[in-house]
Write an enzyme that holds these catalytic residues in place. Sequence first.
Site, PDB file in Angstrom:
ATOM      1  N   LYS A 297       0.849  -1.194   0.000  1.00  0.00           N
ATOM      2  CA  LYS A 297       0.000   0.000   0.000  1.00  0.00           C
ATOM      3  C   LYS A 297       0.883   1.241   0.000  1.00  0.00           C
ATOM      4  CE  LYS A 297      -3.925   1.948   2.642  1.00  0.00           C
ATOM      5  NZ  LYS A 297      -4.815   1.694   3.797  1.00  0.00           N
TER       6      LYS A 297
ATOM      7  N   SER B 265      -9.507   1.573   2.816  1.00  0.00           N
ATOM      8  CA  SER B 265      -8.659   2.397   1.970  1.00  0.00           C
ATOM      9  C   SER B 265      -7.612   1.583   1.216  1.00  0.00           C
ATOM     10  CB  SER B 265      -7.967   3.460   2.828  1.00  0.00           C
ATOM     11  OG  SER B 265      -7.115   2.868   3.800  1.00  0.00           O
TER      12      SER B 265
ATOM     13  N   SER C 208      -9.774  -0.761   7.112  1.00  0.00           N
ATOM     14  CA  SER C 208      -9.223  -0.753   5.765  1.00  0.00           C
ATOM     15  C   SER C 208      -8.527  -2.055   5.368  1.00  0.00           C
ATOM     16  CB  SER C 208      -8.240   0.411   5.609  1.00  0.00           C
ATOM     17  OG  SER C 208      -8.909   1.642   5.786  1.00  0.00           O
TER      18      SER C 208
END
Length: 599
Positions: free
Chosen positions: A86, A160, A184
């Site tokens: 990420k 996210s 997330s």
Amino acid sequence: MSSASSADFAPDADLSLVTLRSAYRSGALTPRRLLHELLGRARELNQRYRLYIHLLDEAELEPYLAALEARDPASLPLYGIPFAIKDNIDLAGIPTTAACPAYAYTPERSASVVQRLVELGAIPTGKTNLDQFATGLNGQRSPYGGCPNPWNTDYPSGGSSSGSALAVSLGLASFSLGTDTAGSGRVPAALNGLVGCKPTRGLLSIEGVVPCCRSLDCVSVFARQATEAAELLALAARYHPDQPWSRHNPAWNARPVGGGPAPFRFGVPRPEQLQWLGCNESPQLFEQARQRLEALGGRAVEIDFQPFLDAATLLYAPAGTAERQAAFGDFVSAHPQDVLPVIREVLAPGALASAVDRVRSDQRLAELKNRCDRTLEPLDLTLIPTLPRAWTIEQIQAEPVLRNSELGLYTNFVNLLDYAAVAVPAGRLSNGLPWGVTLLGRAFTDQYLLGLAAAFQQPKAMVGGARPGDRMSIVVCGAHLQGLPLNHQLIERGGRLVQATRTAPNYRLHALPGGPPQRPALVRAADGVAIEVEVWDVASAEVGSLLAAIGAPLGLGKVLLADGTLETGFICEHGALAGAEDISVHGGWRAWLAQRSRT
């Protein structure tokens, strides 16, 4: 309904740890060849799914590939395993953007967890898209583009950690790293049919992670199977004494387990406290998940879920958003035009919260945690939905703050209350979307939850076999010791190191002829000495395949340890020592290896 092409999923691309290890060790595949193929597919899919912000090119991958080519595939537990990161987690030499180009910087060092995985042989493939500053649960809040769901492109991938989930679900990475502050690492798992491991706070280092709410932030893991997530967590969890949020992992939680004990008690919210927001299929899927846990030996206990829901409301209250404001509010104030309007809207209340507001919020949270802890105390875990319902991209865009908040109904409270959680697939909706549940437990129950999640994923494997939690101790004294060439045979079977100790002074240790790898022969003898050994905990169901991998003249027998306990371990037939070297004078295999290296 818009569905993705079945070709997007590459069903023939098996990137499981077991498959890749076997292919590498047999010579049927190399990391260079695999990464070349994956990059080609990733470039194509990225045009549709916008999952990568930065996909590593051949030159950027070269140092990782070259380092592996100098190693034996059996020498590293994650040799050649591709993973995605990420883009709020640092990878050395690659920009970290947090999905805000104006915020971008290029770190000299990788985040601690990334560096650990690379040292174990894993290969980073790229930095993935996310909701800006990791603020959101839908995967549509990024200037690099929203990430559609591969099962039904009318829906989002979830956020996210949107790109990280897509990298695994589209077959571009064996696993990926996300972050989880409010859900997330779980909501995208549910919407992509993946396991999402949200570890206990502090188990995976957040050094090198762009802070969102530093006291709550967790690095999370996406994988297809809970068994793999358990192994990855065991390998990556390390205590960092110089990092204030890092925590010691208790011994019982340090290695994968085969599942929870049977029978076990699990909580379920009272039916009237479950909210589905108009989804008619989710209640039935949740009931089926409950029945599946019961079939594994669990007994459901209804609990008062309201304190958990009340705690969830504190996360985005003004006092709750104050920590996000502290993390990057100054940047937002200085660069408002570079931050998405919805992110500014979420952050704004935090700037208005007073110190008194925060104190009152903390006191309220302490009260709720006390009630929630008492609820969980007599239970082994609690079963909850991962999300109440999925909203289409169009519905999210119409009411972005409300719909996003609803996605976090069953996730927002977990880090606030300091719990562990594992999202696991649990069926599919008629619109094609995956659906999932979350196994929730107290802090440091991560491996227990992952073990039960593994049984939940494959309940048929439990029929007529070992119950979840059936394990046994195995004593090893040679090449199976931690870090040595055959240790992978224990790791691959979910083995965990219990202790390093010695035998009673009744044994001789020999090195058998042949190899590599050289093998030990532990035999009982009247003139014996104490021999250094390790005790490993292995699922009973895996012992048969482990024994099959051990060639004659070695077998399983009873080994007397220094503390007087008698454990099962690898021993050698007495009549098979011709040509073997007695190395008992060294006291153990490692000492003998060290002596050989000096001479």
